[in-house]
Design an enzyme around this catalytic site. Structure first.
Site, PDB file in Angstrom:
ATOM      1  CE  LYS A  16       1.223   1.564   4.579  1.00  0.00           C
ATOM      2  NZ  LYS A  16       2.112   2.392   4.932  1.00  0.00           N
TER       3      LYS A  16
ATOM      4  CG  ASP B 259       0.075  -0.637   8.552  1.00  0.00           C
ATOM      5  OD1 ASP B 259       1.154  -2.313   9.319  1.00  0.00           O
ATOM      6  OD2 ASP B 259       1.083  -0.330   7.338  1.00  0.00           O
TER       7      ASP B 259
END
Length: 277
Positions: free
Chosen positions: A8, A137
């Site tokens: 990401k 995350d």
């Protein structure tokens, strides 16, 4: 079962305050990209974990808490005794200490793969709760779609952000930056305008408004990072930034990009942007 845990990028990252638990509150947008590791999980008589590709620092597969993939398996096994032993092989491609969330993605894909392969029937909400125990995350990679995130980076809300039609170039300058080093230099502050509002403006405005706070302390320490960012703009990027707390600098382009010669000694990934991996 073969899966491809993806990276990401952070589009904007603001450190707004330090929390009583020692973590920091932040504002950011997580966006999935197509740079992937390779993860294979198969049933076995006894549990085992092996890795290839990039070396994982401190990786000791015989320790229960060594690798995030191993920890993810043990976390599910503690609540689901019916989960059988497996052999896991991780081929590591996403750079480490790069701000790309590769380790978190690997752990999340272990959770998702085990849930699917062995019919544990866990919902995405349940999988996210497990993932949050592995890293701030990690939960993002359960649903794996663009989100606006707050608090520790593990509280998500939908955002109408779609980069389909744009092209990405990610540049990792062979420099691993630890989370501890990155956070040591931050100065939390409350922004005048919420990042969410700025993200919904045209991408052409982002260069002037959207910022990664880690750049303030890390760019003076590692001059190759601002140099890469400037080179991406010179190559035609509409927007460029550091991702997360790591060293990867990415550019968003409105046309296919040829990798500039000055990046040939770095690890790079390029591809089309989309809303989901």
């Amino acid at each position: 079962m073969l899966t491809f845990p993806n990276a990401k990028i952070n589009i904007g990252l603001r450190i707004t305050s330090k929390r009583p638990d020692g973590f920091h509150n932040l504002q950011s947008c997580f966006y999935p990209v197509g740079w992937t590791d390779v993860l294979e999980i198969i049933p076995a008589d006894q549990f085992g974990f092996a890795s290839s590709g990039l070396t994982i620092p401190g990786d000791e597969p015989d320790r229960a808490d060594a690798n995030l993939c191993v920890r993810a398996y043990n976390l599910l096994r503690a609540d689901h005794a019916e989960l059988p032993s497996v052999q896991m092989h991780l081929h590591k491609v996403i750079p480490i200490g790069a701000g790309l969330g590769g380790g978190s993605a690997d752990a999340a894909f272990v959770l998702k793969s085990l849930n699917e392969r062995f019919a544990l029937n866990l919902t995405d909400d349940q999988l996210e709760n497990y993932a949050r125990q592995l890293g701030s995350d990690c939960a993002f990679f359960i649903r794996n779609k663009p989100v606006y995130c707050t608090e520790k980076g593990d509280v998500f809300s939908e955002i109408a952000l779609d980069l389909t039609g744009y092209y990405l170039l990610l540049v990792y300058p062979n420099l691993a930056i630890s989370t501890a080093e990155a956070y040591a230099g931050v100065r939390p502050h409350q922004p005048d305008v919420a990042l969410r509002d700025q993200l919904l403006e045209p991408i052409s405005t982002w260069r002037a408004t959207i910022h990664n706070d880690f750049e303030d302390s890390l760019f003076p320490r590692y001059p190759e990072l601002p140099a890469i960012k400037q080179q991406l703009y010179e190559a035609g990027a509409v927007y460029a930034s550091m991702s997360g707390s790591g060293s990867t600098i990415y550019g968003i382009f409105d046309a296919p990009i040829v990798i500039p010669n000055q990046f040939r000694t770095y690890r790079v990934w390029k591809g089309k942007a989309g809303t989901e991996k």
